[in-house]
Design an enzyme around this catalytic site. Structure first.
Site, mmCIF file in Angstrom:
data_model
loop_
_atom_site.group_PDB
_atom_site.id
_atom_site.type_symbol
_atom_site.label_atom_id
_atom_site.label_comp_id
_atom_site.label_asym_id
_atom_site.label_seq_id
_atom_site.Cartn_x
_atom_site.Cartn_y
_atom_site.Cartn_z
ATOM 1 C CB VAL A 270 -0.926 0.103 1.259
ATOM 2 C CG1 VAL A 270 -1.754 1.179 1.373
ATOM 3 C CG2 VAL A 270 -1.946 -1.182 1.096
ATOM 4 C CB SER A 271 0.810 4.240 0.537
ATOM 5 O OG SER A 271 1.408 5.561 0.322
ATOM 6 C CG ASN A 272 5.988 5.688 0.293
ATOM 7 O OD1 ASN A 272 5.522 6.034 -0.669
ATOM 8 N ND2 ASN A 272 6.831 6.012 1.168
#
Length: 611
Positions: A270-272
């Site tokens: 998720v995200s980074n």
């Protein structure tokens, strides 16, 4: 607004700083070392009153507002608190929110953990890797879920996503902190963190920074490793797979070797962590059978990097938000409006916005962000990051990382220091310092560490010089700007290897890693190169599921994690039985739950279907 994390809602939210920032190049995809050497191996057992999923805390323990207490932590106490912090930083655990009921699980998973330090070739600092192997792992149906922490979090930063899904499926779960994490270092005391998460002044520490000319205060790996970790996110994740396979060899020597050819491997983040998944997808070798990337921080060739947007947001957004009605709270608009008015006036005085009054100046700032690609829903959701001054912390950290600057040598004069309860810089107490590894987000401020500009704690009386300097590292010339831009270019994504099934999932209202600046650009370019991608765009979803703990947010938004769980289920079903279809593109229009318990129908989860 600099609010000490231990006394504010930021201790739940700063851990989810899902970083930002890249631009593109056409470099050849890296090839990982065939057999990396991992150091400082540790093996621990977690059964009975302990477990892999929640460290024995269970749902009620994870929901507790106070962390598991310790003074001078043991390794077991540091781990339990790190797991508590990681769950609360990422997932919506509120009653009625749906986690553990209609998606995800908290079911105890007894088993073993293996951990070590890995190192990317040429890196100055190691990164952490960890593998959880549940007791119900079946070597006859061997499977491995590989993940990277979201934001800059520590090693357990993806446990609520990859851990919850993978352990429930009887898979081993391999984690990496991807060269960032919560291994802070007290430069004044000379104290860092050992492999087991406890503080120490010597030994084989996870991070010992090079010291610049003004090296005092606190250093942390993302900003001060000198390695530009984002450039190697994909290699970090591949090394997590390699470590996972080696750990399985140790756990089940009679069934060794475990290899990519005989072990089904799913990458998720998720995200980074989602950005790391997409970077790993481009690396040569059949390391993965499928990938699921949620709200990925990823750059594409030919488009401005997210650093461009972040530095614009840091300057313009306090003013621009005055042009938007009905902002989500917190932060309270009554508290943020005076600062926004002041920012508009200062920007107008230096010609960065136009207009004779605040209303016109706010529209000018809003238009500049719109021209950069930010939608109004994303701008509205960005009110949280703006109200708590996260943009400046993110930009200062990434500028240091991209340029490979040592602690004390930031090109714009930013430093980090221990903070007292009043937020003023000082000396870290042993109690505060001991909690950094478990609690910290990987990007200060928060958890007893503050961000300084020109040796003054923020918010400074005049933030414009620092923000303008951060912006100039992208827009102007000079040695510092060239150094930072070279680091940004190294972090650019290449197309994934052909044939690898990938699902990209992104909230349309994401205000931190805007969909229009990341996934909307990556997916078409990857497809043009022959990638096999399904793309789920989710309306009424922003970046931080944990913000749904606030009533105003759950009236507006749905959690994003259910869609990752659904995508993993569909991909897994296909890998188990190729007759089952892979996920297909979907524009999803769910309904927020407000105060009622979340119901499956409100999520409008895409059903697996053939084209």
């Amino acid at each position: 607004m600099n609010i000490p994390c231990r006394a504010s809602l930021l201790c739940a939210v700063l851990p989810i700083l899902h970083g930002c920032i890249p631009v593109a190049n056409a470099a050849t995809a890296p090839v990982p070392a065939a057999a990396p050497v991992f150091e400082q191996w540790r093996e621990t057992s977690h059964r009975g009153s302990d477990d892999l999923m929640t460290a024995g805390l269970g749902l009620e323990g994870l929901r507790a507002s106070a962390p598991p207490a310790f003074a001078k932590p043991t390794a077991e106490q540091a781990r339990r608190r790190a797991i508590w912090s990681s769950w609360r930083g990422i997932a919506d655990l509120t009653p009625g929110g749906g986690f553990g009921e209609i998606y995800g699980t908290f079911q105890p998973a007894p088993g073993r953990e293996f951990s070590a330090y890995g190192r990317i070739p040429g890196a100055r600092q190691p990164h952490r890797v960890l593998v959880q192997i549940p007791d119900n792992f079946d070597p006859a149906r061997r499977c491995l879920v590989a993940t990277a922490s979201s934001g800059s979090r520590g090693i357990y930063g993806a446990i609520s996503v990859a851990g919850s899904w993978g352990l429930a499926h009887g898979c081993a779960v391999a984690y990496t902190d991807k060269g960032a994490g919560s291994d802070y270092y007290d430069l004044d005391a000379g104290i860092g963190f050992q492999a087991d998460g406890t503080p120490a002044a010597d030994g084989t520490l996870a991070f010992v920074p090079a010291k610049g000319s003004a090296a005092h205060g606190v250093a942390f790996k993302h900003a001060h490793s000198g390695d530009n970790p984002e450039a190697d996110w994909g290699l970090h994740l591949v090394q997590a797979v390699q470590f996972g396979l080696q750990a399985l060899d140790r756990a089940f020597p009679q069934s060794a070797p475990f290899t990519p050819a005989n072990t089904r491997t799913l990458g998720v983040g998720v995200s980074n962590g989602g950005g790391a998944v997409l970077r790993a997808a481009e690396i040569e070798g059949d390391w993965f059978d499928a990938m699921v990337a949620g709200e990925p921080n990823v750059s594409v060739a030919g488009a401005p990097p997210l650093y461009d947007f972040v530095t614009q947001a840091a300057l313009l957004m306090p003013c621009a938000l005055l042009a938007i009605d009905d902002l989500p709270q917190p932060p309270a608009q009554a508290q943020t409006r005076p600062a926004g008015i002041q920012r508009c006036a200062v920007l107008a005085s230096i010609g960065q916005v136009q207009g004779a009054d605040t209303e016109a100046q706010a529209r000018s700032a809003w238009q500049q962000l719109a021209n950069a690609g930010l939608s109004e829903p994303a701008l509205r959701a960005a009110a949280f990051s703006t109200g708590f001054d996260l943009w400046q912390a993110i930009a200062a950290t990434y500028a240091s990382a991209y340029g490979g600057y040592a602690a004390g040598n930031h090109p714009c004069g930013y430093t980090f220091a221990a903070a007292g309860p009043d937020g003023r810089p000082g000396i870290a107490t042993p109690e505060v310092r001991a909690a950094w590894w478990s609690d910290a987000s990987g990007i200060p401020p928060g958890n007893g560490v503050t961000l300084l500009y020109d040796d003054h704690a923020l918010p400074a009386a005049d933030p414009l010089p620092g923000l303008s300097c951060l912006r100039s590292l992208w827009t102007h010339d000079g040695a510092g700007a060239e150094r930072v831009r070279a680091g940004i270019a190294r972090a650019a994504a290449n197309p994934p290897r052909p044939g690898l099934p990938i699902v990209v999932i992104h909230g349309i209202d994401d205000g931190l890693v805007p969909i229009s600046l990341t996934s909307d650009r990556y997916v078409p370019q990857a497809r043009a190169a022959g990638a096999r991608i399904a793309y789920w765009r989710v309306a009424n979803a922003q970046h931080f599921d944990s913000l749904l703990a606030f009533p105003d947010y759950r009236k507006r938004y749905v959690p994003l994690l259910p869609y990752l769980f659904a995508a993993m289920d569909q991909v897994w079903n296909h890998l188990e039985d190729p007759a089952q279809p892979l996920p297909q593109d979907a524009l999803i229009t769910p309904t927020p739950r407000a105060e009622a318990p979340l119901q499956p129908a409100q999520l409008s989860l895409p059903a697996a279907s053939r084209r």
